[in-house]
Design a protein around this motif. Structure first.
Motif, mmCIF file in Angstrom:
data_model
loop_
_atom_site.group_PDB
_atom_site.id
_atom_site.type_symbol
_atom_site.label_atom_id
_atom_site.label_comp_id
_atom_site.label_asym_id
_atom_site.label_seq_id
_atom_site.Cartn_x
_atom_site.Cartn_y
_atom_site.Cartn_z
ATOM 1 N N SER A 97 -42.046 31.843 29.903
ATOM 2 C CA SER A 97 -41.355 33.048 29.422
ATOM 3 C C SER A 97 -41.865 34.316 30.087
ATOM 4 O O SER A 97 -41.309 35.387 29.879
ATOM 5 C CB SER A 97 -41.525 33.171 27.903
ATOM 6 N N TYR A 98 -42.934 34.197 30.859
ATOM 7 C CA TYR A 98 -43.542 35.375 31.476
ATOM 8 C C TYR A 98 -43.700 35.157 32.984
ATOM 9 O O TYR A 98 -44.322 34.184 33.411
ATOM 10 C CB TYR A 98 -44.920 35.651 30.876
ATOM 11 N N ARG A 99 -43.128 36.065 33.732
ATOM 12 C CA ARG A 99 -43.346 36.009 35.188
ATOM 13 C C ARG A 99 -44.807 36.311 35.508
ATOM 14 O O ARG A 99 -45.413 35.663 36.365
ATOM 15 C CB ARG A 99 -42.434 37.019 35.899
ATOM 16 N N GLU A 100 -45.369 37.291 34.796
ATOM 17 C CA GLU A 100 -46.778 37.629 34.920
ATOM 18 C C GLU A 100 -47.378 37.799 33.535
ATOM 19 O O GLU A 100 -46.710 38.273 32.612
ATOM 20 C CB GLU A 100 -46.976 38.913 35.733
ATOM 21 N N SER A 104 -48.484 30.727 39.604
ATOM 22 C CA SER A 104 -49.724 30.577 40.366
ATOM 23 C C SER A 104 -50.856 30.062 39.482
ATOM 24 O O SER A 104 -51.671 29.232 39.908
ATOM 25 C CB SER A 104 -50.126 31.912 40.999
ATOM 26 N N VAL A 105 -50.901 30.545 38.236
ATOM 27 C CA VAL A 105 -51.919 30.072 37.302
ATOM 28 C C VAL A 105 -51.724 28.582 37.008
ATOM 29 O O VAL A 105 -52.679 27.802 36.993
ATOM 30 C CB VAL A 105 -51.881 30.886 35.992
ATOM 31 N N VAL A 106 -50.470 28.174 36.796
ATOM 32 C CA VAL A 106 -50.183 26.760 36.524
ATOM 33 C C VAL A 106 -50.618 25.898 37.704
ATOM 34 O O VAL A 106 -51.242 24.837 37.527
ATOM 35 C CB VAL A 106 -48.692 26.556 36.208
ATOM 36 N N LYS A 107 -50.303 26.328 38.915
ATOM 37 C CA LYS A 107 -50.710 25.565 40.103
ATOM 38 C C LYS A 107 -52.226 25.411 40.158
ATOM 39 O O LYS A 107 -52.742 24.325 40.442
ATOM 40 C CB LYS A 107 -50.208 26.263 41.368
ATOM 41 N N GLU A 108 -52.946 26.519 39.893
ATOM 42 C CA GLU A 108 -54.403 26.442 39.940
ATOM 43 C C GLU A 108 -54.939 25.505 38.865
ATOM 44 O O GLU A 108 -55.856 24.714 39.106
ATOM 45 C CB GLU A 108 -55.023 27.828 39.786
ATOM 46 N N LEU A 109 -54.357 25.566 37.675
ATOM 47 C CA LEU A 109 -54.826 24.706 36.595
ATOM 48 C C LEU A 109 -54.554 23.232 36.879
ATOM 49 O O LEU A 109 -55.353 22.353 36.507
ATOM 50 C CB LEU A 109 -54.160 25.122 35.273
ATOM 51 N N SER A 151 -57.757 15.641 48.815
ATOM 52 C CA SER A 151 -57.452 17.079 48.729
ATOM 53 C C SER A 151 -56.052 17.208 48.152
ATOM 54 O O SER A 151 -55.191 16.360 48.405
ATOM 55 C CB SER A 151 -57.553 17.753 50.089
ATOM 56 N N PHE A 152 -55.831 18.250 47.379
ATOM 57 C CA PHE A 152 -54.588 18.380 46.630
ATOM 58 C C PHE A 152 -53.881 19.697 46.947
ATOM 59 O O PHE A 152 -54.511 20.757 46.945
ATOM 60 C CB PHE A 152 -54.867 18.311 45.122
ATOM 61 N N ARG A 153 -52.598 19.584 47.188
ATOM 62 C CA ARG A 153 -51.754 20.773 47.337
ATOM 63 C C ARG A 153 -50.688 20.718 46.258
ATOM 64 O O ARG A 153 -49.940 19.732 46.164
ATOM 65 C CB ARG A 153 -51.101 20.790 48.717
ATOM 66 N N VAL A 154 -50.622 21.755 45.438
ATOM 67 C CA VAL A 154 -49.694 21.790 44.311
ATOM 68 C C VAL A 154 -48.553 22.752 44.626
ATOM 69 O O VAL A 154 -48.766 23.832 45.178
ATOM 70 C CB VAL A 154 -50.417 22.239 43.027
ATOM 71 N N ASP A 155 -47.330 22.348 44.274
ATOM 72 C CA ASP A 155 -46.183 23.234 44.470
ATOM 73 C C ASP A 155 -45.114 22.904 43.440
ATOM 74 O O ASP A 155 -45.261 21.976 42.630
ATOM 75 C CB ASP A 155 -45.631 23.112 45.887
ATOM 76 N N ARG A 156 -44.031 23.653 43.506
ATOM 77 C CA ARG A 156 -42.941 23.515 42.539
ATOM 78 C C ARG A 156 -41.620 23.467 43.283
ATOM 79 O O ARG A 156 -41.407 24.238 44.221
ATOM 80 C CB ARG A 156 -42.963 24.712 41.579
ATOM 81 N N ASP A 157 -40.714 22.553 42.898
ATOM 82 C CA ASP A 157 -39.437 22.455 43.589
ATOM 83 C C ASP A 157 -38.422 23.440 43.014
ATOM 84 O O ASP A 157 -38.717 24.200 42.075
ATOM 85 C CB ASP A 157 -38.903 21.018 43.555
ATOM 86 N N GLU A 205 -35.926 23.008 41.199
ATOM 87 C CA GLU A 205 -35.511 22.733 39.828
ATOM 88 C C GLU A 205 -36.625 23.007 38.826
ATOM 89 O O GLU A 205 -36.472 22.728 37.628
ATOM 90 C CB GLU A 205 -35.029 21.286 39.719
ATOM 91 N N GLY A 206 -37.742 23.547 39.306
ATOM 92 C CA GLY A 206 -38.823 23.920 38.403
ATOM 93 C C GLY A 206 -39.832 22.836 38.116
ATOM 94 O O GLY A 206 -40.735 23.019 37.301
ATOM 95 N N ARG A 207 -39.726 21.685 38.781
ATOM 96 C CA ARG A 207 -40.667 20.587 38.547
ATOM 97 C C ARG A 207 -41.877 20.734 39.465
ATOM 98 O O ARG A 207 -41.736 21.029 40.655
ATOM 99 C CB ARG A 207 -39.987 19.246 38.791
ATOM 100 N N PHE A 208 -43.046 20.494 38.895
ATOM 101 C CA PHE A 208 -44.273 20.581 39.687
ATOM 102 C C PHE A 208 -44.595 19.226 40.314
ATOM 103 O O PHE A 208 -44.256 18.165 39.778
ATOM 104 C CB PHE A 208 -45.448 21.034 38.808
#
Length: 611
Positions: free
Chosen positions: A391-394, A402-407, A478-484, A486-489
């Protein structure tokens, strides 16, 4: 049979297209530098055309292998007139033997009837050109000037024609040699590589020596410590090194301290022991400095290189399952905002990361999906604040995605710690350590359901004989996290190879790449897939090894699938065709670990780990 081999080959050729190419090359060598070949089934009476720079003389060329040359000449001239080409001159090239009287009559007739000048190149005039200043064209047209009249070695004619870069090497350097040959071919140079040549039934040393003497415009020997033990290779090097500027030594090992008086080691090398792409750049710079220009433009060079290494289709119109190194991720709906009543020191934060996945916002504010351990000094409050990150962009001064990716990444690091992997301060990553039981295999279930295993760590040998040294290697994810869209990580897992000496001390700089080459040079897609699956399942604590769950309760758990994303591809690999082509693709794959991108990726991984 004709006594002269050039005449015999011309009299007996049957491929008219090849003769057209030879004729145009001959005309270019006779002063028509910008001759434009046109020939084919719809040439409108013109096999080639040429116009002088001042546009005052327009020349049309006609070629023939027919014995009734005079009939063909008249037919071509009539067609040229009908098409209204209006040349000033016609050049007629044929494989017939004309007398001086026949030539004079033909020239007079064309002048009288069409008012054009006629120039004739008959078989004897062609022979004189090919035996003299244009003799290099014999080697360039092996379909006409073929064995046994013109011998071939290693698939190349050994008629004198210095137009080819000869790449010579020993078997251990086969991968580098084929890579270099491919790269130079793409750049537009003609190359011959020992490792790719058809030498079956030939004396290897004699064939290579002949090609160096007759065809080489530049000689590129690939040198490693092994070259000292091959007397024939050393002899070829010594002979070639007598010519100034003819040899560019390519070092696949650092030979700067080699104890030898060999002249070849006194020449400044192209250093492939440091970086393959760097050595290639040095080669091309030297070729340019020595005025050795590419024979083809980049587009044609790529086409030739692809045809050389992929001579037949390697795909089939049958569907096939394709697996990736990408894994789906599910994350909680909310992020906890953990406010501390005191600042934690760096040492305390590092210790905390082995127990809890969090992102640092400020010295006294941490974000996490999961509740913190009891040891975390939280500000006393009825409950920990949280927010729905979607619900929050920031929020809290940080971009929510970005926080979700780091977590997610921190959660996977935590899974590595809980699975018993060791942390490397030098590379800032987790790795599989050697177990006291000496059973360092990682058991896993493959995509086809079979149970198997891979080694998480091991020992390899670098070098031979007195120079041989042993070293350890460990698999490290090593891990690289991203989002497509459609919003799926998702997380992309790559396997880093950590290399150390037998005492566990990590190697530095260039030595890392050298040692990784020894470990991974025989790994291809199936080997990398097996290790990726093994590593991911090793981090799972579920009974069926299908999920990596990090969290104290279900609604606060990050779940990473251990089954890679896959697709049904409409085409499949033709394994038999690949086998016929050989192992070139497998060897080329190992080169990716010597490109700058590899170092850049390692740097990015290290930087990401420090976030």
């Amino acid at each position: 049979m004709s006594a002269n081999p050039i005449i015999y080959c011309l009299e007996n050729l049957t491929d008219y297209r090849q003769f057209e190419r030879l004729s145009s090359d001959l005309m270019s060598g006779c002063g028509f530098l910008n001759v434009e070949p046109i020939g084919g089934s719809n040439d409108r009476g013109r096999d080639a055309i040429y116009t002088t720079k001042t546009n005052d003389v327009f020349t049309i060329f006609a070629y023939t292998v027919r014995s009734d040359w005079s009939v063909k000449l008249n037919q071509d001239c009539k067609r040229i007139k009908e098409e209204h080409h209006n040349p000033d001159q016609v050049v007629f090239v044929c494989t017939s033997d004309l007398s001086g009287n026949e030539k004079d009559k033909a020239k007079k007739k064309i002048k009288d009837v069409f008012n054009w000048d006629l120039e004739i190149y008959d078989i004897e005039r062609i022979r004189v050109l090919l035996a003299g200043e244009l003799r290099h064209l014999i080697a360039q047209h092996p379909a006409i000037f073929c064995p046994p009249w013109f011998p071939v070695k290693g698939g190349l004619s050994i008629a004198e024609c210095r137009d080819t870069i000869i790449i010579d090497h020993l078997q251990p350097d086969h991968s580098l040699a084929t890579w270099l040959s491919r790269k130079l071919s793409i750049a537009g140079y003609k190359t011959w590589c020992y490792g790719l040549s058809p030498l079956a039934g030939e004396d290897k040393d004699e064939s290579i020596s002949s090609l160096i003497d007759q065809r080489a415009v530049q000689y590129l020997p690939i040198l490693s410590y092994d070259f000292f033990s091959d007397s024939e290779f050393v002899a070829r090097l010594s002979m070639a090194a007598k010519a100034d500027g003819f040899v560019i030594p390519c070092w696949s090992d650092d030979l700067s301290e080699a104890a030898s008086n060999a002249k070849i080691l006194k020449l400044e090398p192209a250093k492939f022991d440091e970086m393959w792409s760097g050595g290639l750049s040095q080669i091309i710079e030297q070729l340019n400095a020595r005025a050795i220009k590419p024979d083809f433009d980049e587009a044609r060079g790529k086409s030739i290189a692809l045809k050389a290494y992929m001579p037949e289709p390697v795909t089939r119109p049958i569907s096939e399952k394709v697996y990736s190194n990408v894994f789906a991720v599910d994350v909680p709906k909310s992020i906890l905002v953990c406010e501390l009543d005191k600042k934690l020191h760096d040492v305390e934060l590092e210790q905390l990361r082995s127990e809890w996945a969090f992102a640092k916002v400020s010295p006294q504010k941490l974000l996490s999906f999961d509740v913190p351990p009891a040891s975390v000094p939280l500000i006393k409050a009825p409950r920990i604040a949280e927010y729905a990150w979607e619900s929050y962009r920031e929020k809290e001064g940080r971009n929510s995605v970005s926080v979700v990716k780091e977590l997610i990444r921190r959660s996977l690091f935590l899974a590595c710690s809980k699975a018993g992997l060791e942390y490397c301060e030098d590379r800032k990553l987790y790795y599989f350590k050697e177990l006291e039981s000496k059973n360092n295999n990682i058991s896993f279930i493959h995509v086809d359901g079979r149970k198997t295993h891979v080694a998480g760590t091991g020992i390899k040998q670098d070098g031979w004989g007195d120079r041989a040294t042993k070293f350890r290697y460990q698999l490290s994810p090593s891990f690289r996290v991203d989002r497509d869209e459609e919003g799926r990580f998702w997380v992309m897992t790559r396997i880093y190879i950590r290399v150390t000496d037998l005492n566990g001390k990590p190697y530095e700089g260039k030595e890392i790449l050298r040692k990784r080459k020894k470990v991974t040079k025989s790994w291809w897609n199936k080997e990398w897939l097996a290790r990726t699956l093994g590593v991911m399942q090793a981090l799972s604590k579920t009974e069926d090894k299908t999920l990596i769950n990090i969290g104290s309760e279900k609604k606060r758990t990050v779940s990473v699938s251990t089954r890679p994303l896959d697709w049904d591809c409409p085409v499949s690999i033709d394994v038999e065709a690949v086998d016929r082509i050989g192992d070139f693709q497998e060897e080329m794959a190992s080169s990716r670990y010597f490109e700058e991108s590899d170092i850049e990726d390692a740097g990015k991984e290290k930087e990401a780990s420090n976030e």
